[in-house]
Design a protein around this motif. Structure first.
Motif, PDB file in Angstrom:
ATOM      1  N   LEU A 227      -5.173  52.392  35.113  1.00  0.00           N
ATOM      2  CA  LEU A 227      -5.260  53.838  34.929  1.00  0.00           C
ATOM      3  C   LEU A 227      -3.898  54.507  34.998  1.00  0.00           C
ATOM      4  O   LEU A 227      -3.808  55.732  35.070  1.00  0.00           O
ATOM      5  CB  LEU A 227      -6.196  54.439  35.995  1.00  0.00           C
ATOM      6  CG  LEU A 227      -7.612  53.865  36.014  1.00  0.00           C
ATOM      7  CD1 LEU A 227      -8.416  54.466  37.163  1.00  0.00           C
ATOM      8  CD2 LEU A 227      -8.312  54.069  34.684  1.00  0.00           C
ATOM      9  N   MET A 228      -2.840  53.679  34.971  1.00  0.00           N
ATOM     10  CA  MET A 228      -1.469  54.180  35.082  1.00  0.00           C
ATOM     11  C   MET A 228      -0.645  53.705  33.885  1.00  0.00           C
ATOM     12  O   MET A 228      -0.836  52.592  33.406  1.00  0.00           O
ATOM     13  CB  MET A 228      -0.805  53.614  36.338  1.00  0.00           C
ATOM     14  CG  MET A 228      -1.538  53.896  37.594  1.00  0.00           C
ATOM     15  SD  MET A 228      -0.863  52.882  38.939  1.00  0.00           S
ATOM     16  CE  MET A 228      -2.202  53.031  40.098  1.00  0.00           C
ATOM     17  N   PRO A 229       0.295  54.541  33.438  1.00  0.00           N
ATOM     18  CA  PRO A 229       1.197  54.086  32.381  1.00  0.00           C
ATOM     19  C   PRO A 229       1.969  52.851  32.844  1.00  0.00           C
ATOM     20  O   PRO A 229       2.165  52.633  34.048  1.00  0.00           O
ATOM     21  CB  PRO A 229       2.146  55.264  32.169  1.00  0.00           C
ATOM     22  CG  PRO A 229       1.425  56.438  32.730  1.00  0.00           C
ATOM     23  CD  PRO A 229       0.567  55.908  33.838  1.00  0.00           C
ATOM     24  N   THR A 230       2.413  52.043  31.910  1.00  0.00           N
ATOM     25  CA  THR A 230       3.098  50.791  32.210  1.00  0.00           C
ATOM     26  C   THR A 230       4.218  50.955  33.222  1.00  0.00           C
ATOM     27  O   THR A 230       4.367  50.138  34.122  1.00  0.00           O
ATOM     28  CB  THR A 230       3.667  50.183  30.910  1.00  0.00           C
ATOM     29  OG1 THR A 230       2.588  50.058  29.968  1.00  0.00           O
ATOM     30  CG2 THR A 230       4.280  48.831  31.147  1.00  0.00           C
ATOM     31  N   SER A 231       4.976  52.027  33.119  1.00  0.00           N
ATOM     32  CA  SER A 231       6.119  52.219  34.024  1.00  0.00           C
ATOM     33  C   SER A 231       5.706  52.320  35.487  1.00  0.00           C
ATOM     34  O   SER A 231       6.507  52.063  36.372  1.00  0.00           O
ATOM     35  CB  SER A 231       6.905  53.459  33.615  1.00  0.00           C
ATOM     36  OG  SER A 231       6.070  54.604  33.657  1.00  0.00           O
ATOM     37  N   TYR A 232       4.458  52.679  35.755  1.00  0.00           N
ATOM     38  CA  TYR A 232       3.995  52.834  37.135  1.00  0.00           C
ATOM     39  C   TYR A 232       3.211  51.628  37.651  1.00  0.00           C
ATOM     40  O   TYR A 232       2.989  51.503  38.847  1.00  0.00           O
ATOM     41  CB  TYR A 232       3.095  54.069  37.274  1.00  0.00           C
ATOM     42  CG  TYR A 232       3.820  55.361  37.027  1.00  0.00           C
ATOM     43  CD1 TYR A 232       4.687  55.895  37.970  1.00  0.00           C
ATOM     44  CD2 TYR A 232       3.628  56.065  35.845  1.00  0.00           C
ATOM     45  CE1 TYR A 232       5.338  57.086  37.749  1.00  0.00           C
ATOM     46  CE2 TYR A 232       4.285  57.260  35.613  1.00  0.00           C
ATOM     47  CZ  TYR A 232       5.134  57.766  36.566  1.00  0.00           C
ATOM     48  OH  TYR A 232       5.786  58.941  36.335  1.00  0.00           O
ATOM     49  N   ARG A 233       2.771  50.752  36.758  1.00  0.00           N
ATOM     50  CA  ARG A 233       1.885  49.654  37.159  1.00  0.00           C
ATOM     51  C   ARG A 233       2.528  48.722  38.182  1.00  0.00           C
ATOM     52  O   ARG A 233       1.921  48.401  39.200  1.00  0.00           O
ATOM     53  CB  ARG A 233       1.441  48.857  35.939  1.00  0.00           C
ATOM     54  CG  ARG A 233       0.450  49.610  35.117  1.00  0.00           C
ATOM     55  CD  ARG A 233      -0.029  48.813  33.938  1.00  0.00           C
ATOM     56  NE  ARG A 233      -0.869  49.695  33.128  1.00  0.00           N
ATOM     57  CZ  ARG A 233      -1.275  49.429  31.938  1.00  0.00           C
ATOM     58  NH1 ARG A 233      -0.951  48.278  31.377  1.00  0.00           N
ATOM     59  NH2 ARG A 233      -2.026  50.269  31.277  1.00  0.00           N
TER      60      ARG A 233
ATOM     61  N   ARG B 166       0.119  63.678  45.891  1.00  0.00           N
ATOM     62  CA  ARG B 166       1.288  63.818  45.022  1.00  0.00           C
ATOM     63  C   ARG B 166       0.849  63.910  43.574  1.00  0.00           C
ATOM     64  O   ARG B 166      -0.290  63.614  43.233  1.00  0.00           O
ATOM     65  CB  ARG B 166       2.268  62.669  45.216  1.00  0.00           C
ATOM     66  CG  ARG B 166       1.746  61.330  44.786  1.00  0.00           C
ATOM     67  CD  ARG B 166       2.759  60.250  45.093  1.00  0.00           C
ATOM     68  NE  ARG B 166       2.412  59.035  44.398  1.00  0.00           N
ATOM     69  CZ  ARG B 166       3.273  58.175  43.948  1.00  0.00           C
ATOM     70  NH1 ARG B 166       4.560  58.389  44.122  1.00  0.00           N
ATOM     71  NH2 ARG B 166       2.896  57.092  43.325  1.00  0.00           N
ATOM     72  N   GLU B 167       1.784  64.307  42.739  1.00  0.00           N
ATOM     73  CA  GLU B 167       1.535  64.416  41.318  1.00  0.00           C
ATOM     74  C   GLU B 167       2.009  63.131  40.647  1.00  0.00           C
ATOM     75  O   GLU B 167       3.118  62.666  40.905  1.00  0.00           O
ATOM     76  CB  GLU B 167       2.306  65.613  40.765  1.00  0.00           C
ATOM     77  CG  GLU B 167       1.943  65.974  39.359  1.00  0.00           C
ATOM     78  CD  GLU B 167       2.658  67.235  38.911  1.00  0.00           C
ATOM     79  OE1 GLU B 167       3.341  67.165  37.874  1.00  0.00           O
ATOM     80  OE2 GLU B 167       2.540  68.264  39.607  1.00  0.00           O
ATOM     81  N   VAL B 168       1.143  62.558  39.811  1.00  0.00           N
ATOM     82  CA  VAL B 168       1.472  61.340  39.089  1.00  0.00           C
ATOM     83  C   VAL B 168       1.004  61.482  37.643  1.00  0.00           C
ATOM     84  O   VAL B 168       0.435  62.496  37.264  1.00  0.00           O
ATOM     85  CB  VAL B 168       0.823  60.087  39.743  1.00  0.00           C
ATOM     86  CG1 VAL B 168       1.351  59.862  41.156  1.00  0.00           C
ATOM     87  CG2 VAL B 168      -0.685  60.191  39.752  1.00  0.00           C
ATOM     88  N   THR B 169       1.234  60.451  36.858  1.00  0.00           N
ATOM     89  CA  THR B 169       0.786  60.432  35.476  1.00  0.00           C
ATOM     90  C   THR B 169      -0.352  59.437  35.344  1.00  0.00           C
ATOM     91  O   THR B 169      -0.257  58.304  35.818  1.00  0.00           O
ATOM     92  CB  THR B 169       1.951  60.031  34.544  1.00  0.00           C
ATOM     93  OG1 THR B 169       3.026  60.959  34.732  1.00  0.00           O
ATOM     94  CG2 THR B 169       1.526  60.036  33.091  1.00  0.00           C
ATOM     95  N   GLY B 170      -1.432  59.883  34.715  1.00  0.00           N
ATOM     96  CA  GLY B 170      -2.583  59.018  34.483  1.00  0.00           C
ATOM     97  C   GLY B 170      -2.605  58.522  33.051  1.00  0.00           C
ATOM     98  O   GLY B 170      -1.920  59.062  32.179  1.00  0.00           O
ATOM     99  N   LEU B 171      -3.416  57.498  32.812  1.00  0.00           N
ATOM    100  CA  LEU B 171      -3.539  56.890  31.484  1.00  0.00           C
ATOM    101  C   LEU B 171      -5.016  56.845  31.111  1.00  0.00           C
ATOM    102  O   LEU B 171      -5.822  56.227  31.810  1.00  0.00           O
ATOM    103  CB  LEU B 171      -2.954  55.475  31.506  1.00  0.00           C
ATOM    104  CG  LEU B 171      -3.025  54.676  30.211  1.00  0.00           C
ATOM    105  CD1 LEU B 171      -2.125  55.302  29.141  1.00  0.00           C
ATOM    106  CD2 LEU B 171      -2.615  53.232  30.466  1.00  0.00           C
ATOM    107  N   ARG B 172      -5.369  57.505  30.020  1.00  0.00           N
ATOM    108  CA  ARG B 172      -6.750  57.504  29.538  1.00  0.00           C
ATOM    109  C   ARG B 172      -7.022  56.250  28.710  1.00  0.00           C
ATOM    110  O   ARG B 172      -6.095  55.567  28.272  1.00  0.00           O
ATOM    111  CB  ARG B 172      -7.020  58.748  28.706  1.00  0.00           C
ATOM    112  CG  ARG B 172      -7.034  60.016  29.516  1.00  0.00           C
ATOM    113  CD  ARG B 172      -7.620  61.193  28.706  1.00  0.00           C
ATOM    114  NE  ARG B 172      -7.696  62.372  29.534  1.00  0.00           N
ATOM    115  CZ  ARG B 172      -6.742  63.294  29.625  1.00  0.00           C
ATOM    116  NH1 ARG B 172      -5.636  63.177  28.930  1.00  0.00           N
ATOM    117  NH2 ARG B 172      -6.906  64.340  30.412  1.00  0.00           N
ATOM    118  N   SER B 173      -8.292  56.014  28.461  1.00  0.00           N
ATOM    119  CA  SER B 173      -8.683  54.826  27.696  1.00  0.00           C
ATOM    120  C   SER B 173      -8.097  54.820  26.289  1.00  0.00           C
ATOM    121  O   SER B 173      -7.863  53.754  25.718  1.00  0.00           O
ATOM    122  CB  SER B 173     -10.209  54.714  27.618  1.00  0.00           C
ATOM    123  OG  SER B 173     -10.760  55.808  26.899  1.00  0.00           O
ATOM    124  N   ASP B 174      -7.810  55.997  25.719  1.00  0.00           N
ATOM    125  CA  ASP B 174      -7.237  56.056  24.372  1.00  0.00           C
ATOM    126  C   ASP B 174      -5.716  55.885  24.368  1.00  0.00           C
ATOM    127  O   ASP B 174      -5.077  55.970  23.323  1.00  0.00           O
ATOM    128  CB  ASP B 174      -7.624  57.371  23.681  1.00  0.00           C
ATOM    129  CG  ASP B 174      -7.013  58.608  24.340  1.00  0.00           C
ATOM    130  OD1 ASP B 174      -6.234  58.480  25.322  1.00  0.00           O
ATOM    131  OD2 ASP B 174      -7.320  59.723  23.867  1.00  0.00           O
TER     132      ASP B 174
END
Length: 167
Positions: free
Chosen positions: A60-66, A89-97
């Motif tokens: 559920l996270m962009p590659t840079s955060y995994r 905290r504020e983070v970036t999420g990754l949707r299924s698309d």
């Protein structure tokens, strides 16, 4: 109401709360595997629970955060150093698309039947971030106008104090 009925009533109420809350609720194991998700989490990330249960939450996270996520979890389990647990905290999420979006994340730790688990509460803040960006643009445009007009502009408080002047 007997004890069994009271317990069942409490479980029903708790389930109803978790399933209708607007924030996403995700529980993960101490190995980072998703164990449960509520409908809001499914909606926020555009996955259904069958696609999520048993998978590493880093999906559920962009590659840079995994890699960072698994490192944080490993570090915490080995040292007890809480870098993100208990801290919103504020983070970036990754949707299924594959699209990314800003979200607020709060992680807490719990123990269930002797097993260490973590609960993540997530909120999509895309609309708020868009509004903040529009406000920043409007303020920048207003400042540019005030800084370049040929007339002098002074703002004075209700107590007669000068607050701002343009060039």
């Amino acid at each position: 109401m007997n004890d069994r009925d009271a317990v069942n009533d409490l479980l029903s109420r708790t389930k109803a709360i978790v399933e209708t809350i607007v924030d996403g609720v995700i529980t993960i194991s101490d190995r980072g595997l998703i164990e449960t998700v509520n409908p809001a989490a499914e909606s926020i990330f555009a996955y259904n629970k069958e696609q999520l249960i048993g998978k590493n939450v880093s999906m559920l996270m962009p590659t840079s955060y995994r890699d960072e996520h698994d490192g944080y979890l490993h570090n915490y389990l080995n040292t007890g150093d809480k870098k993100i647990i208990g801290i919103g905290r504020e983070v970036t999420g990754l949707r299924s698309d594959g699209s990314t979006f800003p979200l607020e994340l709060a992680i807490s730790e719990m123990e269930v039947n002797g097993q260490r688990m973590f609960t993540g509460i997530v909120r999509d803040i895309s609309q708020r971030k868009n509004t903040e960006e529009k406000l920043r643009e409007l303020l920048a445009r207003t400042k540019a106008i005030l800084d370049t007009i040929v007339d002098g502009v002074i703002t004075i408080s209700d107590r007669g104090l000068i607050e701002t002047v343009n060039p």
